[in-house]
Design a protein around this motif. Sequence first.
Motif, PDB file in Angstrom:
ATOM      1  N   GLY A  37      13.209 -30.287   4.965  1.00  0.00           N
ATOM      2  CA  GLY A  37      12.352 -30.876   3.941  1.00  0.00           C
ATOM      3  C   GLY A  37      12.701 -32.328   3.679  1.00  0.00           C
ATOM      4  N   LEU A  40      11.802 -34.486   6.852  1.00  0.00           N
ATOM      5  CA  LEU A  40      10.368 -34.644   7.068  1.00  0.00           C
ATOM      6  C   LEU A  40       9.637 -35.267   5.886  1.00  0.00           C
ATOM      7  CD1 LEU A  40       9.693 -31.226   8.811  1.00  0.00           C
ATOM      8  CD2 LEU A  40      10.150 -33.448   9.874  1.00  0.00           C
ATOM      9  N   ASP A  41      10.328 -35.540   4.789  1.00  0.00           N
ATOM     10  CA  ASP A  41       9.678 -36.166   3.635  1.00  0.00           C
ATOM     11  C   ASP A  41       9.013 -37.465   4.090  1.00  0.00           C
ATOM     12  OD1 ASP A  41       9.874 -38.313   1.337  1.00  0.00           O
ATOM     13  OD2 ASP A  41       9.801 -36.355   0.362  1.00  0.00           O
ATOM     14  N   ASP A  93       3.320 -32.864   7.489  1.00  0.00           N
ATOM     15  CA  ASP A  93       3.128 -32.898   6.045  1.00  0.00           C
ATOM     16  C   ASP A  93       2.224 -31.762   5.581  1.00  0.00           C
ATOM     17  OD1 ASP A  93       3.713 -34.081   3.546  1.00  0.00           O
ATOM     18  OD2 ASP A  93       1.744 -35.060   3.548  1.00  0.00           O
ATOM     19  N   HIS A  95       2.473 -28.877   6.436  1.00  0.00           N
ATOM     20  CA  HIS A  95       3.295 -27.665   6.372  1.00  0.00           C
ATOM     21  C   HIS A  95       4.511 -27.820   5.469  1.00  0.00           C
ATOM     22  CE1 HIS A  95       0.770 -26.175   9.552  1.00  0.00           C
ATOM     23  NE2 HIS A  95       0.989 -27.289  10.205  1.00  0.00           N
ATOM     24  N   ALA A  96       4.560 -28.902   4.705  1.00  0.00           N
ATOM     25  CA  ALA A  96       5.714 -29.150   3.832  1.00  0.00           C
ATOM     26  C   ALA A  96       5.917 -28.017   2.834  1.00  0.00           C
ATOM     27  CB  ALA A  96       5.546 -30.487   3.114  1.00  0.00           C
ATOM     28  N   GLU A  97       4.832 -27.492   2.296  1.00  0.00           N
ATOM     29  CA  GLU A  97       4.946 -26.413   1.307  1.00  0.00           C
ATOM     30  C   GLU A  97       5.538 -25.153   1.940  1.00  0.00           C
ATOM     31  OE1 GLU A  97       5.292 -24.561  -2.079  1.00  0.00           O
ATOM     32  OE2 GLU A  97       4.681 -26.664  -1.909  1.00  0.00           O
ATOM     33  N   HIS A 100       9.189 -25.792   2.154  1.00  0.00           N
ATOM     34  CA  HIS A 100       9.752 -25.742   0.793  1.00  0.00           C
ATOM     35  C   HIS A 100       9.875 -24.295   0.311  1.00  0.00           C
ATOM     36  CE1 HIS A 100      10.738 -26.904  -3.244  1.00  0.00           C
ATOM     37  NE2 HIS A 100       9.756 -26.143  -3.708  1.00  0.00           N
TER      38      HIS A 100
END
Length: 124
Positions: A37, A40-41, A93, A95-97, A100
């Motif tokens: 996370g 990749l932020d 981005d 798939h960030a959730e 997380h």
Amino acid sequence: MTVYDPEALARQTAQQIALLNEHLTVAPSEQAARILGQVLDPHEGVLGSLTALVATGSRFAQDRASAGLLPPEVWLALGRAANELNDIALDLDDHAEDIHRLTQQQQTTTVPPAPSALVARRHR
């Protein structure tokens, strides 16, 4: 004022990324998700920073190519690399959730999640 040797900084950054990779290979799931996370932020992560660095390198190469000091192909290759990295960051981005969510899961889950088919679909 601290003075940095930019070449040493580049070497140290590469070493730090290699060390982070070693940690990622052995990290527990929740910690690995937190590492990913952060990497990749898009604003403060490694991928976003690397994309900005390659874009800056592209502008440098453009100036040198315009002056005849570099072949234009160098500038074009760096520009393509910056664009591709940006596209990859945008794809990730999305798939960030999901990443997380892995940081929030308990390790004592009684029912393992059902595996999914690993089918890659690209959309941009």
